[in-house]
Design an enzyme around this catalytic site. Structure first.
Site, mmCIF file in Angstrom:
data_model
loop_
_atom_site.group_PDB
_atom_site.id
_atom_site.type_symbol
_atom_site.label_atom_id
_atom_site.label_comp_id
_atom_site.label_asym_id
_atom_site.label_seq_id
_atom_site.Cartn_x
_atom_site.Cartn_y
_atom_site.Cartn_z
ATOM 1 N N TYR A 273 0.827 -1.203 0.000
ATOM 2 C CA TYR A 273 0.000 0.000 0.000
ATOM 3 C C TYR A 273 0.865 1.259 0.000
ATOM 4 O O TYR A 273 0.683 2.169 -0.825
ATOM 5 C CB TYR A 273 -0.921 -0.019 1.224
ATOM 6 C CG TYR A 273 -1.806 1.188 1.356
ATOM 7 C CD1 TYR A 273 -2.875 1.388 0.491
ATOM 8 C CD2 TYR A 273 -1.573 2.133 2.357
ATOM 9 C CE1 TYR A 273 -3.699 2.494 0.615
ATOM 10 C CE2 TYR A 273 -2.386 3.247 2.482
ATOM 11 C CZ TYR A 273 -3.441 3.426 1.617
ATOM 12 O OH TYR A 273 -4.251 4.529 1.738
ATOM 13 N N LYS B 296 1.355 4.317 -2.845
ATOM 14 C CA LYS B 296 1.022 5.705 -2.540
ATOM 15 C C LYS B 296 2.252 6.610 -2.662
ATOM 16 O O LYS B 296 2.139 7.776 -3.078
ATOM 17 C CB LYS B 296 0.426 5.797 -1.134
ATOM 18 C CG LYS B 296 -0.911 5.070 -0.989
ATOM 19 C CD LYS B 296 -1.957 5.613 -1.947
ATOM 20 C CE LYS B 296 -3.323 4.992 -1.720
ATOM 21 N NZ LYS B 296 -4.359 5.564 -2.598
#
Length: 293
Positions: A159, A163
């Site tokens: 994740y 990002k």
């Protein structure tokens, strides 16, 4: 240099991806209340229809199903929006997934899905959007990243990496997009109370509701800021952590995330839909191919 464009409802439509729940849903409702005709996109058709009904008293909501992991689908969808409904003046590219990764139990599917949705899903929307907005000479695009992109956090290898890539990509593209009148912003929330964030077992400092997040995001869209980040008392602290020597950085995070070692590793060959990372994403049910809400 061309003057930087700031979208208003009279300029055209707003388009929100990943709008079926969480931050995307709250942002779509807020934009409708501000007078926009809002195109909402996700794979969860029923949830989008529910959103459309909820927004009936606030403003116009247009439901168009779409899969951000499919570049051809996004090209087709944007062409359909502009041919049938009007020009997109503002896009909030929000669709995303949160999948935990433990170094002692690595599986590549969490990485494949995270990059397919969180990173490539943005690129698949961004490419046709820039082409359409360049032809008009103006537009505004906001990309949903996260403070998890500022630095490596426990269980955030997939994740956080996706990002971080979005932050770097937005920074790089801003130079050229400014010159052609397309305004690019990056949104980096801290912990938002969505289904993607676990309710127990992981600290959630400075937690904000989805409604407050939407309010902060929509205010930021009207501002001159490149980065929309909140709550600042938390997100600026995470930024400060990155200037520490690695020895202190790792030691502090180990102390700030008590009980992390006791969290059960995810079962093999299965995907979990939530983790403890700050998130602009939403939890969804996993199927054989990458999905987004």
């Amino acid at each position: 240099m061309t003057a930087v464009f700031t979208a208003r409802p009279e300029h055209g439509l707003a388009w929100v991806t990943g709008a079926s729940s969480g931050i995307g849903r709250a942002v779509a409702l807020r934009l409708a209340e501000e007078g926009y005709s809002v195109v909402v996109t996700a794979r969860s058709h029923e949830k989008l229809v529910d959103l459309q009904h909820e927004a009936a008293g606030a403003g116009r909501m247009i439901v168009l199903d779409g899969d951000v992991t499919d570049p051809k689908d996004m090209e087709r969808l944007l062409a359909k929006i502009e041919y049938e409904h009007g020009q997109v003046a503002l896009a909030v590219l929000n669709a995303g997934v949160v999948l935990p990764v433990r170094g002692d139990d690595l599986h590549r599917d969490a990485f494949d899905t995270s990059f397919a949705v969180n990173l490539n899903g943005v690129v698949n929307c961004l490419v046709p959007l820039v082409e359409h907005m360049k032809a008009k000479g103006h537009g505004q695009i906001a990309i949903m990243s996260s403070v998890a992109g500022y630095g490596g956090l426990p269980m955030g290898a997939a994740y956080g990496a996706s990002k971080a890539a979005l932050i770097n990509m937005a920074e790089s593209l801003k130079f050229d997009l400014d010159r052609i009148g397309i305004r690019l912003q990056v949104i980096c929330p801290g912990f938002v109370d969505t289904k993607a964030v676990p309710k127990g077992g992981f600290p959630r400092p400075a937690l904000v509701s989805t409604e407050e997040a939407a309010e902060r995001i929509c205010a930021g869209l009207k501002s001159s800021r490149f980065e929309i980040t909140f709550p600042k008392r938390f997100t600026y602290l995470v930024k400060l952590l990155r200037i520490l020597p690695y020895g202190l950085y790792f030691a502090l995070l180990d102390r700030l995330v008590p009980g992390r070692a006791a969290v059960a590793a995810p079962p093999k060959n299965k995907r979990s839909g939530s983790d403890g990372q700050p998130s602009g994403a939403v939890k969804h049910q996993h199927r054989p191919r990458p999905l987004q809400s």
